[in-house]
Design an enzyme around this catalytic site. Structure first.
Site, mmCIF file in Angstrom:
data_model
loop_
_atom_site.group_PDB
_atom_site.id
_atom_site.type_symbol
_atom_site.label_atom_id
_atom_site.label_comp_id
_atom_site.label_asym_id
_atom_site.label_seq_id
_atom_site.Cartn_x
_atom_site.Cartn_y
_atom_site.Cartn_z
ATOM 1 N N TYR A 64 0.814 -1.206 0.053
ATOM 2 C CA TYR A 64 0.064 -0.154 0.063
ATOM 3 C C TYR A 64 0.968 1.311 0.028
ATOM 4 O O TYR A 64 0.716 2.214 0.932
ATOM 5 C CB TYR A 64 -1.029 -0.030 1.272
ATOM 6 C CG TYR A 64 -1.931 -0.827 1.318
ATOM 7 C CD1 TYR A 64 -3.088 -0.815 0.110
ATOM 8 C CD2 TYR A 64 -1.810 -2.432 1.724
ATOM 9 C CE1 TYR A 64 -4.099 -1.935 0.318
ATOM 10 C CE2 TYR A 64 -2.825 -3.309 1.630
ATOM 11 C CZ TYR A 64 -3.964 -3.214 0.855
ATOM 12 O OH TYR A 64 -4.991 -4.027 0.881
ATOM 13 N N LYS B 263 -1.953 -16.278 9.200
ATOM 14 C CA LYS B 263 -1.115 -15.411 10.119
ATOM 15 C C LYS B 263 -0.115 -16.137 11.163
ATOM 16 O O LYS B 263 0.923 -16.425 10.873
ATOM 17 C CB LYS B 263 -2.150 -14.138 10.714
ATOM 18 C CG LYS B 263 -2.554 -13.209 9.597
ATOM 19 C CD LYS B 263 -2.954 -11.878 10.218
ATOM 20 C CE LYS B 263 -2.874 -10.646 9.040
ATOM 21 N NZ LYS B 263 -4.153 -10.547 8.405
#
Ligand SMILES: *Cc1c(COP(=O)(O)O)cnc(C)c1O
Length: 419
Positions: free
Chosen positions: A14, A271
């Site tokens: 991002y 994760k």
């Protein structure tokens, strides 16, 4: 490190290639500390996106990777199996809600979500029903691949950018009752209305149990999840629990579904699965769903990543689950929760702060205004902590092994930065 090259050629998550914010070079990490190239040590409040639950450079995880790499780093999973994968799936089945009996290994959280959605679609296809839609709640986050994005909160830019290509699904209001609030039965009204209106075209409901992560760091009441399970049963819709952020102890239970005493039809984990060492995820489901999928026209589940069941990642995941099995995490997470409950309310009094919330090893400070990322990041680094906010949210999800004093460094840094 050539930070100039990094800025010019390396695309970070991002970030813009035109106006990249500076990145901090990390040379090694140990326990809860990240060491920068200039020698500064930062207390890590992020667990590298919520994954390094046991801390960095853990001797048992290192040993698992080292001993596996001398046997084989990788081997294809089609037609071949191996001990690390079999052992991992045995462990996952043992610790997951009881009806989940079949494990599909995948390579990242987003892919585990894709797999869960495909399973639900194939399930209804096999039953001869047209069910192309998913129902979820606003403020969710399920990953960056297309199907995962399509069930992620529609009000961030992802939906408008890919409009026309992204499938359109159904969004109910997100839960408003906080985890510790008094339960208000009307919280689930919009969800119920949408489920009733659309249930004949719904393959599944997908949501993050109890904690909505990257879509807003919202912590909601277990009764919401209970009602969702009841309604899915009543209207014959599958329930997918995305435990990628919440799984493996983060919320104070091994899986967040346990707060509501429910079991999903399909569950995604990722994760923290390898203790933050390597990319690996899994999608678990019931014998009923698995057998229905495989009893359909295709005769199998139509998915198979190249690096499926990577032995190195499975070996590390096994070591991480062994560490969880000793049970210390429960005391550690409780300790973190108690300390957050003690220290966050004072931060909640500051004028810039809209709300504070916490659960397990998750602490959230929501501001009225979005943070100036470059500025606050530098402030935190100068204070010796690694905290990476997004938008109006300054949050911590530290490794479970963090000491009281190190956690105080994190909360004090937030207090100072926000003040
Ligand atoms: C991070 C996350 C994902 C995506 O996982 P990746 O490994 O980044 O692809 C999906 N769902 C939830 C709830 C997550 O927190």
């Amino acid at each position: 490190m050539d930070l100039d090259f990094d800025q010019k050629h390396v695309w970070h998550p991002y970030t813009s290639t035109q106006a990249p914010l500076p990145c901090y070079p990390v040379t090694h990490a140990e326990g809860v500390y990240l060491t920068l190239e200039d020698g500064r040590q930062l207390v890590d409040g992020m667990s590298s996106w919520w994954s390094t639950i046991h801390g960095y450079n853990h001797p048992m995880l290192n040993e698992a990777a080292k001993s596996q790499i001398d046997k084989m780093a990788h081997v294809m999973f089609g037609g071949i199996t191996h001990q690390p994968a079999v052992e991992l799936c045995r462990k996952l089945v043992a610790i997951s809600p009881e009806p989940l009996q079949h494990v599909f290994l995948a390579d990242s959280g987003s892919v585990a979500v894709e797999v869960s959605l495909k399973m639900a679609l194939q399930y209804w296809h096999a039953r001869g029903e047209q069910r192309p839609k998913f129902l979820t709640v606003r403020h969710g986050y399920h990953g960056d691949t297309f199907a995962a994005m399509s069930v992620t909160d529609p009000d961030n830019s992802m939906h408008s950018l890919y409009k026309g290509f992204l499938p359109e699904h159904i969004f109910a209001d997100s839960p408003q009752c906080g985890f510790f609030d008094e339960w208000d039965e009307s919280d689930v009204d919009d969800f119920r209305t949408k489920l009733i209106a659309h249930h004949t075209e719904l393959a599944a409901v997908i949501l993050e149990p109890i904690v909505q992560g990257a879509g807003g760091m919202r912590i909601y009441h277990p009764n919401f999840l209970k009602r969702v399970r009841e309604l899915c049963d009543e209207y014959g819709v599958l329930l997918i629990a995305d435990e990628i952020a919440t799984g493996f102890g983060r919320t104070g239970k091994l899986f967040a579904c346990e707060h509501a005493g429910i079991s999903p039809d399909i569950m995604c984990v990722g994760k923290a699965l390898t203790g933050g060492y390597m990319t690996l995820s899994a999608t678990l489901t019931t014998t009923h769903v698995a057998n229905t999928v495989c009893g359909g026209e295709a005769g199998c589940f139509m998915h198979g990543p190249t690096f499926m069941g990577n032995p190195l990642a499975c070996a590390v995941a096994n070591a991480s689950l062994d560490l969880l099995a000793n049970g210390h995490w429960q005391k550690q997470v409780k300790q973190i929760e108690n300390q957050l409950a003690e220290q966050l309310p004072a931060i909640g009094q500051l004028p810039a702060v809209k709300a504070v919330r916490w659960l397990g090893a998750i602490g959230v400070v929501e501001l009225y205004q979005p943070v100036d990322m470059a500025k606050i990041q530098k402030t935190f680094v100068d204070m010796g902590v690694w905290i990476r906010p997004f938008g109006t949210l300054v949050y911590i999800m530290p490794p479970f092994i963090i000491s009281q004093q190190e956690l105080r460094q994190l909360t004090s840094a937030i207090k100072a930065a926000v003040s």
